[in-house]
Scaffold this active site. Structure first.
Site, PDB file in Angstrom:
ATOM      1  N   GLU A 195       0.543  -1.516  -0.045  1.00 29.01           N
ATOM      2  CA  GLU A 195      -0.270   0.025  -0.138  1.00 29.01           C
ATOM      3  C   GLU A 195       0.553   1.285   0.211  1.00 29.01           C
ATOM      4  O   GLU A 195       0.920   2.425   1.335  1.00 29.01           O
ATOM      5  CB  GLU A 195      -1.047   0.042   0.956  1.00 29.01           C
ATOM      6  CG  GLU A 195      -2.069  -1.058   1.443  1.00 29.01           C
ATOM      7  CD  GLU A 195      -2.907  -0.827   2.495  1.00 29.01           C
ATOM      8  OE1 GLU A 195      -2.397  -0.392   2.864  1.00 29.01           O
ATOM      9  OE2 GLU A 195      -3.607  -1.843   2.301  1.00 29.01           O
TER      10      GLU A 195
ATOM     11  N   GLU B  85      -5.298  -9.050   1.309  1.00 27.46           N
ATOM     12  CA  GLU B  85      -6.157  -7.826   2.391  1.00 27.46           C
ATOM     13  C   GLU B  85      -7.379  -8.051   2.184  1.00 27.46           C
ATOM     14  O   GLU B  85      -8.067  -7.495   1.052  1.00 27.46           O
ATOM     15  CB  GLU B  85      -5.553  -6.903   2.572  1.00 27.46           C
ATOM     16  CG  GLU B  85      -3.801  -7.228   3.736  1.00 27.46           C
ATOM     17  CD  GLU B  85      -3.206  -5.851   4.437  1.00 27.46           C
ATOM     18  OE1 GLU B  85      -4.792  -4.913   5.020  1.00 27.46           O
ATOM     19  OE2 GLU B  85      -2.063  -5.238   3.987  1.00 27.46           O
TER      20      GLU B  85
END
Ligand code: IFM
Length: 481
Positions: free
Chosen positions: A170, A377
Site C-alpha cells: 500500500e 488483504e
C-alpha cells in the site's frame, strides 16, 4: 443486506492465506539489534495514536513465532503473508546488515516451510528506519536507492526458500497518509513531498523488482500490493462528480498502476497536481525502472468511496481543524469531497459493500487481462467480546468475509484470474493510529496475557481452507473448538 451466501466452491489451486505486518505484531522493538523506525517515533509522540499506544509489545509475535505457526497450521493455511522489518535487517537503513535480524526471519521461513506453509514475504510494510527519514524519507530519492540495496540483501539471503516476493504494501498509505495528511508516520503534511514519495516508492518497487529478477529469474513470483480505490461519483449523471471520481482514480490507482504496469504517469494526474509539483523528481530512465513485469498484483480491499466535486476552502478547513483529514486535498484534489457512505459499517466506520470487490477485480481484469490477481488483504474490525462460554462469536466478521469471498467468486465467474485470498488479519494487532482499539484478527489477542483465542471466524475459515467451499455463516458458532 441480503442473506449471506454460502456453498460457493473455489478451485483446488486457490491459495488460502492470512496476512500480518511486522510492526503490527512483532513487538520487541529494542531487541535483536533492531534500529528505530518511523512508527516507533510517531507512536511515541504524544497525541499521534489513540491512548498513545505503540508497537512496543504488540502481539509479541517476535517471541511466539512457534506458537503462531502452530495456529496457522491448525487453520490449514496454504500460505502466510508477513512483512520483514527493514530496521531489523539494516538498523539505520544503509550500511551494515544485522545478522540477528536476518536470522529471525530465516528461522520464521524455515519453520513455515516445515509446517507446510508457503512464505509470502513483503519487503516493506511502513516501518522505515528512522535514520532514513531523518535524511529526507520517501520524498528523497536516496531512500529508493537504499531500498534497492536492502531488497537485494533480502532476496540473496532467502531466495533458496522464498519464491513469492512483494516489494511494497500500500504505497498509497506511505505517501499520502505519511507525507500528505500526516495521520501516519512520519506525520508530515506537504503535498509536494507526498507526490515525490509516490514516485520514489514506485522507483523503490522497480529496484526491488530488479533484485528479485536478477537473483531468482523466472522462479520468482514478483508482486506489489496496492489498496486500490473504488471511488464512485455521487451523481453518475453529473460531469463534475464523474470528474471527481476520475481524479481520485488518478491519484490513488493510476499513480501506481501506470508507472509499474505501463511505464508512464497518467497525463491527467500530472495536470491535476500541477499547482502542487512539477514532477521534476522523475528523472530520465526512472520509468524504465518502475515498469516491471509483475507475476501477480496484490489487491487489498475493504470498502468503497463516494465522491463529488466541491470547492475546498483550505483556509477554513485548517481553521476548523479538519485540514489533516483531507489527504487528497494536499496533493491537488482540493475540489473533491468524500461523502459519508450508507451502512452497514465496520468498527473503522468503513462501509461494507462487497460489490466494490467484484467491481475492482473485474475492472482490473478488463484493463490488464493477462495479470493474475491475489487478494492480499480483506477483513474487518469489530468490537469483539469474549462470551461467557469463553468464545468470541464474531458473526459480523464471518458475514463480512463470506460476502467478500462470494464477491471474489463472482469476479472469477466473470473472468478475473484471482489466485488466492489472504484474510486480514491472522490475529488482532496494532492498528496504526487506532492502536489496539481496533481488532481485525480471526484470532483474538488478550493484550494483558498475550493469550491467543480462536474467534468463530477462525473456526469458520478453517472450514473454508479444508473444503474450499463457503460454509453457512450460521454454522460458525457451532464449529468444533
Ligand atoms: O492494518 C492495516 C494494514 O496494515 C494495511 N492495510 C489495511 C489494514 C487495516 O487498516
Amino acid at each position: 443486506m441480503t442473506t449471506t451466501p454460502s456453498g460457493r466452491t473455489f478451485p483446488d489451486s486457490f491459495v488460502w492465506g492470512a496476512a500480518t505486518a511486522s510492526y503490527q505484531i512483532e513487538g520487541a522493538v529494542k531487541e535483536g539489534g533492531r534500529g528505530p523506525s518511523i512508527w516507533d517515533t510517531y507512536s511515541g509522540t504524544p497525541g499521534r495514536t489513540l491512548d498513545g499506544h505503540t508497537g512496543e509489545v504488540a502481539a509479541d509475535h517476535y517471541h511466539r513465532t512457534a506458537q503462531d505457526i502452530a495456529l496457522m497450521k491448525e487453520l490449514g493455511l496454504d500460505a502466510y503473508r508477513f512483512s520483514i522489518a527493514w530496521p531489523r535487517i539494516q538498523p539505520t537503513g544503509s550500511g551494515a546488515f544485522n545478522p540477528e535480524g536476518l536470522d529471525f526471519y530465516s528461522r520464521l521461513i524455515d519453520d513455515l516451510l516445515e509446517a507446510g506453509i508457503d512464505p509470502v514475504a513483503t519487503m516493506y510494510h511502513w516501518d522505515l528506519p528512522q535514520d532514513l527519514e531523518d535524511a529526507g524519507g520517501w520524498p528523497a530519492r536516496d531512500t529508493a536507492l537504499r531500498f534497492g540495496d536492502y531488497a537485494r540483501k533480502l532476496v540473496e539471503t532467502y531466495a533458496d526458500r522464498v519464491k513469492v516476493w512483494t516489494t511494497l504494501n500500500e504505497p498509497w498509505c506511505s505517501a499520502y497518509l505519511g507525507y500528505g495528511s500526516g495521520v501516519h508516520a512520519p506525520g508530515r503534511t506537504d503535498g509536494a513531498d507526498a507526490l515525490a514519495a509516490v514516485h520514489h516508492l514506485n522507483l523503490a518497487h522497480g529496484l526491488g523488482g530488479r533484485a528479485v529478477r536478477e537473483v531468482l529469474g523466472d522462479r520468482a513470483t514478483l508482486s506489489l500490493t496496492l489498496n486500490l480505490h473504488v471511488a464512485r461519483p455521487d451523481d453518475p449523471t453529473s460531469e463534475a462528480d464523474v470528474d471527481a471520481a476520475r481524479k481520485i482514480d488518478a491519484l490513488a490507482n493510476r499513480a501506481f498502476l501506470n508507472p509499474v504496469l505501463d511505464g508512464h504517469y497518467p497525463q491527467d494526474l500530472l495536470d491535476d497536481t500541477a499547482k502542487v509539483t512539477d514532477w521534476s523528481f522523475v528523472q530520465d530512465g526512472d520509468l524504465a525502472i518502475t515498469h516491471t513485469e509483475l507475476d501477480v498484483l496484490g489487491v487489498n480491499f475493504y470498502s468503497t468511496q463516494r465522491v463529488r466535486r466541491f470547492t475546498f476552502d483550505h483556509e477554513k478547513a485548517m481553521a476548523d481543524g479538519h485540514g489533516a483529514s483531507k489527504a487528497s486535498a494536499w496533493v491537488g484534489a482540493d475540489d473533491v469531497e468524500f461523502l459519508p457512505q450508507p451502512g452497514p459499517y465496520t468498527a473503522m466506520r468503513w462501509n461494507i459493500d462487497p460489490s466494490g470487490m467484484t467491481e475492482l477485480l473485474t475492472g482490473l481484469a478488463r484493463t490488464y487481462p493477462d495479470l493474475p490477481l491475489m487478494i492480499t488483504e480483506n477483513g474487518a474490525a469489530f468490537d469483539d467480546e469474549v462470551s461467557a462460554d469463553g468464545r468470541v462469536h464474531d458473526v459480523q466478521r464471518v458475514d463480512y468475509i463470506a460476502r467478500h469471498l462470494e464477491a471474489v467468486g463472482q469476479a472469477m465467474d466473470a473472468g478475473a484470474d484471482v489466485r488466492g485470498y489472504f484474510v486480514w488479519s491472522l490475529m488482532d494487532n496494532f492498528e496504526w493510529a487506532y492502536g489496539y482499539h481496533r481488532r481485525f484478527g480471526i484470532i483474538r489477542i488478550d493484550y494483558d496475557t498475550l493469550e491467543r483465542i480462536w474467534k468463530d471466524s477462525a473456526y469458520w475459515y478453517r472450514e473454508v481452507t479444508r473444503t474450499h467451499t463457503l460454509p453457512p455463516v450460521t454454522a460458525a458458532a457451532t464449529l468444533a473448538g
